[in-house]
Design a protein around this motif. Sequence first.
Motif, PDB file in Angstrom:
ATOM      1  N   ASP A 381      17.672  -1.089  54.944  1.00 43.38           N
ATOM      2  CA  ASP A 381      17.060   0.513  54.735  1.00 43.38           C
ATOM      3  C   ASP A 381      15.815   0.717  54.815  1.00 43.38           C
ATOM      4  O   ASP A 381      14.996   1.317  55.616  1.00 43.38           O
ATOM      5  CB  ASP A 381      17.649   1.218  53.649  1.00 43.38           C
ATOM      6  N   VAL A 382      14.876  -0.207  54.121  1.00 48.49           N
ATOM      7  CA  VAL A 382      13.552  -0.534  54.022  1.00 48.49           C
ATOM      8  C   VAL A 382      13.125  -1.895  54.508  1.00 48.49           C
ATOM      9  O   VAL A 382      13.878  -2.965  54.041  1.00 48.49           O
ATOM     10  CB  VAL A 382      12.991   0.007  52.869  1.00 48.49           C
ATOM     11  N   VAL A 383      12.240  -2.043  55.384  1.00 43.93           N
ATOM     12  CA  VAL A 383      11.519  -3.243  55.630  1.00 43.93           C
ATOM     13  C   VAL A 383      10.035  -3.210  55.343  1.00 43.93           C
ATOM     14  O   VAL A 383       9.615  -2.420  55.911  1.00 43.93           O
ATOM     15  CB  VAL A 383      11.779  -3.594  57.117  1.00 43.93           C
ATOM     16  N   LEU A 384       9.552  -4.348  54.819  1.00 42.07           N
ATOM     17  CA  LEU A 384       8.254  -4.588  54.290  1.00 42.07           C
ATOM     18  C   LEU A 384       7.682  -5.780  55.186  1.00 42.07           C
ATOM     19  O   LEU A 384       8.373  -6.972  54.890  1.00 42.07           O
ATOM     20  CB  LEU A 384       7.888  -4.826  53.011  1.00 42.07           C
ATOM     21  N   ILE A 385       6.613  -5.606  56.020  1.00 42.50           N
ATOM     22  CA  ILE A 385       6.175  -6.754  56.927  1.00 42.50           C
ATOM     23  C   ILE A 385       4.673  -7.139  56.510  1.00 42.50           C
ATOM     24  O   ILE A 385       3.863  -6.059  56.302  1.00 42.50           O
ATOM     25  CB  ILE A 385       6.275  -6.467  58.465  1.00 42.50           C
ATOM     26  N   GLY A 386       4.569  -8.196  55.770  1.00 41.77           N
ATOM     27  CA  GLY A 386       3.131  -8.601  55.227  1.00 41.77           C
ATOM     28  C   GLY A 386       2.227  -8.238  56.180  1.00 41.77           C
ATOM     29  O   GLY A 386       1.294  -7.415  55.499  1.00 41.77           O
ATOM     30  N   GLU A 387       2.104  -8.505  57.206  1.00 44.69           N
ATOM     31  CA  GLU A 387       0.951  -8.199  58.199  1.00 44.69           C
ATOM     32  C   GLU A 387       1.477  -8.197  59.731  1.00 44.69           C
ATOM     33  O   GLU A 387       2.249  -8.837  60.053  1.00 44.69           O
ATOM     34  CB  GLU A 387      -0.054  -9.093  58.020  1.00 44.69           C
ATOM     35  N   ILE A 388       1.075  -7.197  60.530  1.00 39.57           N
ATOM     36  CA  ILE A 388       1.311  -7.215  61.891  1.00 39.57           C
ATOM     37  C   ILE A 388       0.059  -7.982  62.564  1.00 39.57           C
ATOM     38  O   ILE A 388      -1.111  -7.357  62.415  1.00 39.57           O
ATOM     39  CB  ILE A 388       1.396  -5.587  62.492  1.00 39.57           C
ATOM     40  N   ARG A 389       0.315  -9.168  63.103  1.00 43.71           N
ATOM     41  CA  ARG A 389      -0.588 -10.091  63.711  1.00 43.71           C
ATOM     42  C   ARG A 389      -0.661 -10.001  65.164  1.00 43.71           C
ATOM     43  O   ARG A 389      -1.617 -10.447  65.461  1.00 43.71           O
ATOM     44  CB  ARG A 389      -0.531 -11.296  63.104  1.00 43.71           C
ATOM     45  N   ASP A 390       0.577  -9.879  65.888  1.00 41.53           N
ATOM     46  CA  ASP A 390       0.581 -10.027  67.139  1.00 41.53           C
ATOM     47  C   ASP A 390       1.493  -8.942  67.784  1.00 41.53           C
ATOM     48  O   ASP A 390       2.234  -8.292  67.106  1.00 41.53           O
ATOM     49  CB  ASP A 390       1.237 -11.434  67.300  1.00 41.53           C
ATOM     50  N   ARG A 391       1.592  -8.825  69.337  1.00 42.04           N
ATOM     51  CA  ARG A 391       2.300  -7.975  69.963  1.00 42.04           C
ATOM     52  C   ARG A 391       3.871  -8.029  69.479  1.00 42.04           C
ATOM     53  O   ARG A 391       4.365  -6.967  69.463  1.00 42.04           O
ATOM     54  CB  ARG A 391       2.071  -8.168  71.585  1.00 42.04           C
ATOM     55  N   ALA A 394       4.523  -6.558  66.363  1.00 40.65           N
ATOM     56  CA  ALA A 394       4.252  -5.122  66.523  1.00 40.65           C
ATOM     57  C   ALA A 394       5.618  -4.222  67.126  1.00 40.65           C
ATOM     58  O   ALA A 394       5.766  -3.425  66.826  1.00 40.65           O
ATOM     59  CB  ALA A 394       2.899  -4.795  67.178  1.00 40.65           C
ATOM     60  N   LEU A 395       5.850  -4.925  68.288  1.00 40.10           N
ATOM     61  CA  LEU A 395       6.815  -4.356  69.070  1.00 40.10           C
ATOM     62  C   LEU A 395       8.297  -4.230  68.368  1.00 40.10           C
ATOM     63  O   LEU A 395       8.947  -3.193  68.214  1.00 40.10           O
ATOM     64  CB  LEU A 395       7.207  -5.134  70.368  1.00 40.10           C
ATOM     65  N   ILE A 396       8.584  -5.363  67.547  1.00 41.07           N
ATOM     66  CA  ILE A 396       9.768  -5.331  66.619  1.00 41.07           C
ATOM     67  C   ILE A 396       9.748  -4.332  65.524  1.00 41.07           C
ATOM     68  O   ILE A 396      10.786  -3.465  65.048  1.00 41.07           O
ATOM     69  CB  ILE A 396      10.258  -6.547  66.090  1.00 41.07           C
ATOM     70  N   ALA A 397       8.624  -3.940  64.886  1.00 41.77           N
ATOM     71  CA  ALA A 397       8.392  -3.232  63.951  1.00 41.77           C
ATOM     72  C   ALA A 397       8.594  -1.839  64.331  1.00 41.77           C
ATOM     73  O   ALA A 397       9.302  -0.887  63.674  1.00 41.77           O
ATOM     74  CB  ALA A 397       6.965  -3.413  63.259  1.00 41.77           C
ATOM     75  N   VAL A 398       7.750  -1.664  65.593  1.00 42.81           N
ATOM     76  CA  VAL A 398       7.890  -0.143  66.061  1.00 42.81           C
ATOM     77  C   VAL A 398       9.452   0.256  66.353  1.00 42.81           C
ATOM     78  O   VAL A 398       9.938   1.130  66.157  1.00 42.81           O
ATOM     79  CB  VAL A 398       6.964   0.023  67.409  1.00 42.81           C
ATOM     80  N   GLU A 399      10.069  -0.776  67.088  1.00 39.38           N
ATOM     81  CA  GLU A 399      11.682  -0.532  67.507  1.00 39.38           C
ATOM     82  C   GLU A 399      12.412  -0.286  66.101  1.00 39.38           C
ATOM     83  O   GLU A 399      13.411   0.511  66.200  1.00 39.38           O
ATOM     84  CB  GLU A 399      12.052  -1.844  68.312  1.00 39.38           C
ATOM     85  N   ALA A 400      12.233  -1.165  65.223  1.00 34.62           N
ATOM     86  CA  ALA A 400      12.929  -0.818  63.930  1.00 34.62           C
ATOM     87  C   ALA A 400      12.674   0.420  63.280  1.00 34.62           C
ATOM     88  O   ALA A 400      13.524   1.268  62.708  1.00 34.62           O
ATOM     89  CB  ALA A 400      12.408  -1.994  62.829  1.00 34.62           C
ATOM     90  N   ALA A 401      11.392   0.993  63.350  1.00 35.10           N
ATOM     91  CA  ALA A 401      10.911   2.197  62.706  1.00 35.10           C
ATOM     92  C   ALA A 401      11.502   3.490  63.602  1.00 35.10           C
ATOM     93  O   ALA A 401      11.999   4.456  63.135  1.00 35.10           O
ATOM     94  CB  ALA A 401       9.378   2.486  62.866  1.00 35.10           C
ATOM     95  N   MET A 402      11.913   3.018  64.902  1.00 31.68           N
ATOM     96  CA  MET A 402      12.601   4.164  65.717  1.00 31.68           C
ATOM     97  C   MET A 402      14.237   3.978  65.751  1.00 31.68           C
ATOM     98  O   MET A 402      14.711   5.142  66.146  1.00 31.68           O
ATOM     99  CB  MET A 402      12.056   4.027  67.191  1.00 31.68           C
ATOM    100  N   THR A 403      14.674   3.290  64.992  1.00 33.49           N
ATOM    101  CA  THR A 403      16.036   2.963  65.213  1.00 33.49           C
ATOM    102  C   THR A 403      16.666   3.108  63.375  1.00 33.49           C
ATOM    103  O   THR A 403      17.472   2.667  63.079  1.00 33.49           O
ATOM    104  CB  THR A 403      16.587   1.714  65.618  1.00 33.49           C
ATOM    105  N   GLY A 404      15.953   3.925  62.722  1.00 39.80           N
ATOM    106  CA  GLY A 404      16.382   4.545  61.366  1.00 39.80           C
ATOM    107  C   GLY A 404      16.180   3.597  60.238  1.00 39.80           C
ATOM    108  O   GLY A 404      16.636   3.774  59.453  1.00 39.80           O
ATOM    109  N   HIS A 405      14.969   2.789  60.279  1.00 42.94           N
ATOM    110  CA  HIS A 405      14.480   1.976  59.206  1.00 42.94           C
ATOM    111  C   HIS A 405      13.208   2.565  58.850  1.00 42.94           C
ATOM    112  O   HIS A 405      12.382   2.926  59.511  1.00 42.94           O
ATOM    113  CB  HIS A 405      14.252   0.410  59.533  1.00 42.94           C
ATOM    114  N   LEU A 406      12.780   2.603  57.480  1.00 40.55           N
ATOM    115  CA  LEU A 406      11.367   2.790  57.017  1.00 40.55           C
ATOM    116  C   LEU A 406      10.771   1.430  57.117  1.00 40.55           C
ATOM    117  O   LEU A 406      11.174   0.594  56.388  1.00 40.55           O
ATOM    118  CB  LEU A 406      11.527   3.282  55.667  1.00 40.55           C
TER     119      LEU A 406
END
Length: 554
Positions: A381-391, A394-406
């Motif tokens: 339900d919620v994902v914490l990524i320590g740091e966005i360091r590369d493309r 960033a892309l996977i994080a953005v896709e996760a945020a767009m598909t129902g995850h905080l």
Amino acid sequence: MRKTKDLGEVLVDEGLISEGDLGKAQEEQERSGRSLGRVLLDLNLVDETKLVEALARQIGLEFVDLGDQQVDGSAVALIPEQVARRHRAIPISFEDSTLVVAMSDPSNVIALDDIRTITGFEVRAVVATAADVDAAINKYAKLDQSVEDMAHQAAGAADEDLGLDEMRAAVEEAPIVKLVNLLITQAVADRASDIHVEPTEKDVRIRYRIDGVLHEVMRSPKNIQNGLVSRLKVMADINIAERRVPQDGRVSLSVGGKSVDLRVATLPTVYGEKVVLRILDKSNVLLRLDQLGFVDESYDRYETAFRKPYGALLVTGPTGSGKSTSLYATLNMINTPDKNIITVEDPVEYRLAGINQMQVNPKAGLTFANALRSILRSDPDVVLIGEIRDRETALIAVEAAMTGHLVLSTLHTNDAPSAVSRLIEMGVEPYLVVSALDCVVAQRLARKLCDRCKEEYKPTKAELADGRLGEKVEQLWKAVGCSHCGKTGYRGRLGLFEVMDMSEEIEKLTIEHGSSEDIKRTAIEQGMTTLLEDGLEKVKQGLTSLEEIYRVVA
């Protein structure tokens, strides 16, 4: 010849006790035969520090508060610890060729003679409370004695030539163990966040980072360097035979009843291995968000974002600005049994109950991006990524945020509006940034003024000249320094926050590749409080100083 007032008269004249209290104490003194001072303390009629100050004035000697006094370690080392304890006396400084000695009983001529004979110096006694003298002996004499023991033990030994078995045996020797324990215990007592053990050409420098600023606490002889470093490496389960490459490890221990984790990192330098211990006090992670320093409006904006069921929330700032603390405090707010929360961190700084935490391991192929792919297959339900360091991350994080995850994460930018440009520079399409990103928080940590010694003053014309403080500010506060804050004038830290919502106007600017300055201007027009404005508001509230805010954000 003028008669010297007795202690009772001095205390009454100075308003420290009443006539009635004095009469009551004198009756008890006659009955028990104890000194008047001891009776007053036992009956809780006067504070010990005030009593000793009055005694010092009565006999014409100087009173010192050892908590406020800068103690000279070379003076302390002149007498053995057992002598200091026996006479309850500790050398604290030099005045030309005279040794200044703090004593709880300056009338003890035997003690003065002993110290004069041992040191070879003329001695001047000053008065301090017994508790302060004992605390100073515990703090300085023990540490100096440990260093002296190890230096003596190591004398003549070429540590560089020790074999692995001899090295392992050396680090288990009592003096080395004692010194390391004292360094860690003292660091925790001083509220340090890091311990730096730094080899130099001629000695080893020990520094503590307290409230974000490094302070040198001691220098130890060069010949204990390898024993000290090896002991720390053994504790952290690091290869003690490897000295050519950086290594890292972790230690969990209990210090003064507190559960503490140490993150240990070694770094080869030209004079030997430097070791940095990051102290992770587990009690700190239990902080609530409203204790970090958010003003009401910024907190409301942030809460609106992290209470949403999906979307990305970024916390930005340089290393050491408190990003991890803010994210952990946020997780504490939303950590309920009905949520599956998974984190991927490098490293896992604090271990949180009820949360699934992963640590990246590049050697094993477990990167942020690879870990994220696995996480998204684990129904989070919620994902914490320590740091966005590369493309890729960033892309996977953005896709996760767009598909129902905080999605919660950090980014290294100077302010909140720059985070949008940074994601686009990483290769994330502007329309994806707009679709996924809900809120960006930029933050810094500023030192808080010590409540016990901060001093009020009227702001100068120069301080008001630029208009940033406003015209109606009639008083500010400045750092002074006392025993409570270690003479720095500051104790503890507070957060400075800049919270930017992704409004329609900002989304439009993002799609049109607007600059960070354009986005910042629009965010301010829509009510965003900048880091500097947030800091200046805390200056007006007396929480910190103008100098500290300009050091951190101006």
